[in-house]
Design a protein around this motif. Sequence first.
Motif, PDB file in Angstrom:
ATOM      1  N   GLU A  91      46.513  45.895  34.419  1.00 42.39           N
ATOM      2  CA  GLU A  91      45.966  46.372  35.518  1.00 42.39           C
ATOM      3  C   GLU A  91      44.838  46.597  34.675  1.00 42.39           C
ATOM      4  N   TYR A  92      45.748  48.428  34.224  1.00 41.56           N
ATOM      5  CA  TYR A  92      44.460  49.207  33.154  1.00 41.56           C
ATOM      6  C   TYR A  92      43.771  48.688  32.164  1.00 41.56           C
ATOM      7  N   SER A  93      44.548  47.351  31.587  1.00 43.24           N
ATOM      8  CA  SER A  93      44.737  47.030  30.041  1.00 43.24           C
ATOM      9  C   SER A  93      43.400  46.288  30.957  1.00 43.24           C
ATOM     10  N   ALA A  94      43.303  45.029  31.741  1.00 42.20           N
ATOM     11  CA  ALA A  94      42.479  44.094  31.838  1.00 42.20           C
ATOM     12  C   ALA A  94      41.186  45.097  32.665  1.00 42.20           C
ATOM     13  N   LEU A  95      41.193  46.416  33.247  1.00 44.34           N
ATOM     14  CA  LEU A  95      40.328  46.756  34.335  1.00 44.34           C
ATOM     15  C   LEU A  95      39.486  47.479  32.250  1.00 44.34           C
ATOM     16  N   HIS A  96      39.787  47.886  31.687  1.00 44.29           N
ATOM     17  CA  HIS A  96      39.463  48.454  30.544  1.00 44.29           C
ATOM     18  C   HIS A  96      38.532  46.945  29.313  1.00 44.29           C
ATOM     19  N   ALA A  97      39.024  46.207  29.874  1.00 43.31           N
ATOM     20  CA  ALA A  97      38.392  44.324  29.396  1.00 43.31           C
ATOM     21  C   ALA A  97      37.685  44.564  29.955  1.00 43.31           C
ATOM     22  N   VAL A 100      35.680  48.702  32.869  1.00 48.55           N
ATOM     23  CA  VAL A 100      35.008  49.962  33.017  1.00 48.55           C
ATOM     24  C   VAL A 100      35.461  51.357  32.723  1.00 48.55           C
ATOM     25  N   TRP A 101      36.573  51.376  31.866  1.00 50.64           N
ATOM     26  CA  TRP A 101      36.719  52.823  30.722  1.00 50.64           C
ATOM     27  C   TRP A 101      36.215  52.163  29.131  1.00 50.64           C
ATOM     28  N   ASP A 102      36.355  52.755  28.308  1.00 45.39           N
ATOM     29  CA  ASP A 102      35.956  53.006  26.641  1.00 45.39           C
ATOM     30  C   ASP A 102      38.039  53.154  26.064  1.00 45.39           C
ATOM     31  N   ALA A 103      38.699  52.110  25.525  1.00 43.93           N
ATOM     32  CA  ALA A 103      39.944  52.158  25.135  1.00 43.93           C
ATOM     33  C   ALA A 103      40.590  53.651  24.948  1.00 43.93           C
ATOM     34  N   GLN A 221      32.243  44.179  34.368  1.00 42.05           N
ATOM     35  CA  GLN A 221      31.629  42.926  33.740  1.00 42.05           C
ATOM     36  C   GLN A 221      31.958  41.877  33.816  1.00 42.05           C
ATOM     37  N   ILE A 222      33.566  41.487  33.957  1.00 44.75           N
ATOM     38  CA  ILE A 222      34.167  40.399  34.340  1.00 44.75           C
ATOM     39  C   ILE A 222      34.946  40.354  35.340  1.00 44.75           C
ATOM     40  N   PRO A 223      34.934  39.165  36.781  1.00 39.27           N
ATOM     41  CA  PRO A 223      36.100  39.701  37.829  1.00 39.27           C
ATOM     42  C   PRO A 223      37.380  39.700  37.223  1.00 39.27           C
ATOM     43  N   VAL A 224      38.003  40.748  37.985  1.00 44.36           N
ATOM     44  CA  VAL A 224      39.636  41.342  37.920  1.00 44.36           C
ATOM     45  C   VAL A 224      40.123  41.146  39.721  1.00 44.36           C
ATOM     46  N   VAL A 225      41.684  40.554  39.065  1.00 47.67           N
ATOM     47  CA  VAL A 225      42.067  40.777  40.266  1.00 47.67           C
ATOM     48  C   VAL A 225      43.246  41.404  40.514  1.00 47.67           C
TER      49      VAL A 225
END
Length: 312
Positions: A91-97, A100-103, A221-225
């Motif tokens: 989920e942290y990788s999804a939020l990065h994508a 929400v945060w930079d790498a 910027q993109i919906p996260v489930v």
Amino acid sequence: MKTAFLYAGQGSQHKGMGEDLYRDYEEFREVFDKADLAFDLKKMCFEDPKEELNLTKYTQPCMVAFAAGVTAILNKNGIKPDYLAGLSLGEYSALHASGVWDAVTTVKLAAFRGEAMTKAADGVDSKMAAIIGLSREKLTECVEEAASEGIVSICNDNCPGQIVIGGEKNAVEKAAELAKEKGAKRAMYLNVSGPFHTQFMSPAGKELKAYFKDITFNEEQIPVVFNVTGDERDSSESVQELLEKQVRSGVKMTQTIEHLLSKGVRRFVEIGPGKALTGFVKRTAKEMNIDDIECITLESSDSIKEYIELAS
């Protein structure tokens, strides 16, 4: 075709992961070279000289760095999904994508989370088990009955017929016994270092809550489930609140996949390493009588080249 990127969780890591991507893609190299960690990320992922990659405090930042590197390659080629989701750590990788945060921030967050979860598990005589072939309702009955032996709960609802339980050793073993009596095909004990996604992780949740106060959270910027709800976020809860709950609550992966399928997603791209999530998708889609799905796994340089050609 509507597409979702699914980011793998802890458990699919292996020595050598990302080595070919580091060799072939500048964007991947940049993520690894900029990572601000207390250990050598490249050596840990590519060589694992002391066989420490499976330790939670190392696994989590390594997995997230791998995912962020793959995301950077896809972004460079103009490839973005309609939806995002991840299993637990994923989920942290999804939020990065989602922006929400930079790498660099995301990898540091994963390292902090791994350390906090390691500390929370210290001293707990725990187990986790995957129960195969039993309904959630029947397994819930087993868990409730086994509570006489200690703390046990459902940790991961992965897909129809595969649910993970965790908690104190005796209680988990009792619940697994009861599950087999009620018709479960198998009870597989997992090689993990703590009772993740149970109440024992509450101290880790508190540490994350405090750590988040110093981190900037941008809008998705993109919906996260999300894992905790199996749904997209509404205005009643912040990302911070959902992540604090996530570490100590069960992961609703079945509900996440059901939500994506209901939104018309038919192409699922698993960003690994590993193929577990696409397996969950196939079983969930079959249960919903949906047969027009496409599942793709991205782990190697060759698989990414093929996907870039397909998606371009």
